[in-house]
Design a protein around this motif. Sequence first.
Motif, PDB file in Angstrom:
ATOM      1  N   ASP A  68     -39.605 -32.484 -23.398  1.00 37.50           N
ATOM      2  CA  ASP A  68     -39.580 -31.031 -23.212  1.00 37.50           C
ATOM      3  C   ASP A  68     -38.504 -30.552 -22.251  1.00 37.50           C
ATOM      4  N   SER A  69     -38.137 -31.381 -21.271  1.00 39.01           N
ATOM      5  CA  SER A  69     -37.230 -30.870 -20.252  1.00 39.01           C
ATOM      6  C   SER A  69     -35.920 -31.651 -20.158  1.00 39.01           C
ATOM      7  N   GLY A  70     -35.734 -32.657 -21.012  1.00 33.64           N
ATOM      8  CA  GLY A  70     -34.560 -33.511 -20.877  1.00 33.64           C
ATOM      9  C   GLY A  70     -33.296 -32.937 -21.489  1.00 33.64           C
ATOM     10  N   VAL A  87     -36.975 -22.838 -22.990  1.00 32.18           N
ATOM     11  CA  VAL A  87     -36.381 -22.987 -24.320  1.00 32.18           C
ATOM     12  C   VAL A  87     -35.562 -21.727 -24.595  1.00 32.18           C
ATOM     13  N   LEU A 126     -35.916 -38.446 -16.822  1.00 30.64           N
ATOM     14  CA  LEU A 126     -35.667 -37.003 -16.787  1.00 30.64           C
ATOM     15  C   LEU A 126     -34.748 -36.574 -17.931  1.00 30.64           C
ATOM     16  N   LEU A 149     -38.295 -25.532 -15.784  1.00 28.58           N
ATOM     17  CA  LEU A 149     -38.061 -26.921 -16.189  1.00 28.58           C
ATOM     18  C   LEU A 149     -38.078 -27.076 -17.708  1.00 28.58           C
ATOM     19  N   ARG A 150     -39.088 -26.421 -18.334  1.00 25.91           N
ATOM     20  CA  ARG A 150     -39.238 -26.601 -19.781  1.00 25.91           C
ATOM     21  C   ARG A 150     -38.782 -25.381 -20.568  1.00 25.91           C
ATOM     22  N   THR A 170     -31.679 -30.917 -12.258  1.00 28.58           N
ATOM     23  CA  THR A 170     -33.140 -30.861 -12.311  1.00 28.58           C
ATOM     24  C   THR A 170     -33.726 -30.653 -10.920  1.00 28.58           C
ATOM     25  N   TRP A 208     -28.970 -25.076 -18.762  1.00 32.46           N
ATOM     26  CA  TRP A 208     -28.012 -26.126 -18.346  1.00 32.46           C
ATOM     27  C   TRP A 208     -27.685 -26.005 -16.872  1.00 32.46           C
ATOM     28  N   ASP A 265     -30.838 -29.875 -29.555  1.00 30.38           N
ATOM     29  CA  ASP A 265     -31.351 -28.579 -29.947  1.00 30.38           C
ATOM     30  C   ASP A 265     -30.232 -27.677 -30.473  1.00 30.38           C
ATOM     31  N   TYR A 269     -41.670 -33.165 -12.363  1.00 36.43           N
ATOM     32  CA  TYR A 269     -40.320 -33.697 -12.538  1.00 36.43           C
ATOM     33  C   TYR A 269     -39.272 -33.136 -11.586  1.00 36.43           C
ATOM     34  N   GLY A 329     -32.027 -31.128 -25.153  1.00 30.38           N
ATOM     35  CA  GLY A 329     -31.322 -29.865 -24.989  1.00 30.38           C
ATOM     36  C   GLY A 329     -30.041 -29.841 -25.808  1.00 30.38           C
ATOM     37  N   ILE A 336     -32.828 -24.732 -23.370  1.00 29.22           N
ATOM     38  CA  ILE A 336     -32.725 -25.409 -22.086  1.00 29.22           C
ATOM     39  C   ILE A 336     -31.770 -24.674 -21.125  1.00 29.22           C
TER      40      ILE A 336
END
Lengths: 319, 273
Positions: free
Chosen positions: A137-139, B41, A132, B38-39, B30, B45, A146, B238, A143, B43
């Motif tokens: 894309d989701s980790g 952009v 995870l 989840l995805r 998560t 937090w 980025d 996930y 993040g 992210i």
Amino acid sequence: MRRAPRLGSRRMRRAGAFYVFTGPWLLGFLILTAYPLGYALWLSFTNSDGLSSHPRFVGLDNYREVFTDPDTLDSLARTGLFTAITVPLTITAGLFLAVLLNQPIRARGLFRTLLYLPAVVPPVGAALTFKLIFDRDSGSANGLLDMFGVNGVAWLADPYARWVLITLTLWAAGNVMIISLAGLQDIPRELHEAARVDGASQWQSFTRITLPLLSPVLFFQVVTGIIAALQTFAPLLISLDPTPQGVSAVPRSNNLIMINVFTQYFANSRYGYASALLWVLFVFIIAITLVVFRLSKGAVFYSVDPEQEKTRSRTIGGS
Amino acid sequence: MVLARRSVVHMLLVAMLVLFLSPFGWLVITALKAPSELRAVPIHWWPHHLTLDNFSQALTFFDYLGYARNSLTIAVIYSTLITLASAWAGYGFARLDAPGKRLVFGVLLSTMMMPQIITLIPTYLLFTRAGLVNTYVPWVLWGLCGAPYLIFLFRQFFTNMPKELEEAAIVDGCGQIRVFWRIFLPQSWPVIATSLILSFSWSWGDYVAPALLLDDDRTTLAVKIATGYVNEHGTGLYTLVAAGVVVYIVPVLLLFLILQRGFVSGVATSGLK
């Protein structure tokens, strides 16, 4: 032999009792460890595919292939590299934490408990958690990156997957920490005080007193660490591919020896060759264990006779 | 100067703590996110839509409790048997003598280092032939044999018990089995606790053996959560994985926090004795 003859029958009974008590384990060892190993050894000299009932004897062909097949050599090299990286790193990290925890500070017990917590997480839980974190894309790893303008790193694929696996292994450094901490606390305080009086620096006191006295504990960690690293399997599978059949989908950079073994057994049905691989790994592990024990001779001491145990003087420190 | 050093140590420890605990943090975050974010952009937090739906879905996406029961059944059978069997053998090594003991003890010590995964596949092949695949019999057999490491723990404990205890009982006419059962075993409860905790968590955490030996409907939670949260397109779900993992690891972490002593002494002794 040492006892008086009149106790002879009692000794006989005791001898019988010894085997009554250790017999079940011994039998289990013969059936569930020795026999499977022997079976694998026999398979390794055949071309068995697990299906045909009369596999052909092929002599040393499988072993010859182990040392010439580029794919196997590749996986052996990667396993060696993985071991050479994770074992020293884990031991250094664990020792570092243990030294910190050995200082007289507040809330020491709490720190110890929480730092050890990751080592208690079952391997499947740990591997999925890292999956995870390092998901493209989701980790959280991406993040974080980025924010520095780096995006979309595919951590779970080549060439980065190796580092994810190493990080995952390091997460359980709490095991080394706990064992080293117990070792550190066994070292008499007076030794460090005497060194300080004699004008030794902190560093000198650590390298000249702490490390040598801790060496049996560290040697033991090296042995178990190497054995564990060579067998690494479950984390690879779970963190990188959702199905157990997906062995061959493991990224190249994590093509460790156990992946190769499982691929040969279950994807390619080459039981003979896979058994030879297992045996090479087995002999390798025994050899490494013997070498490390030879190096640490006198540092690790087991007594066979319980009576001897009570009078033994514990040998500490390397030779 | 001592104070300054202590605060440096403290700062380092806090930094380490953040590093070591952050994976738990991300796991929980998560698990609390709506699948739609989840995805996101950039992210998220912290979840914008805090939800517990993942937990209820994780428990029903497949028969979570059923798999948990499988895991529990195997773990209870295995840990009970292996603890008794190890105490049994440990007593023999600690208190009894016989020709050949040196050899047998040597075998015990060398199997402590035995890489288990090496015997697992050949054992699996043999179990397949014997028709034991997809049953819990292998765990019964493994349990009955005891584990070298646990045998060693019991042996250490029994070795240090006073000799008079046993001699008095023998004079009273007790056989070795009754001496073990009535006197030694009840005294060894700290080792029993350690052994139960360790073997329970080995079994609860094991992945490879159940993945090889058990079919999908009889397998353990460890195997199922690693493979089960996938939608019809083969994409991993996930947020459900996260929730499923939380529910899977929390009992183990709680067990550890409550019974820390047993865990830690078990691990720590392994490096010293």
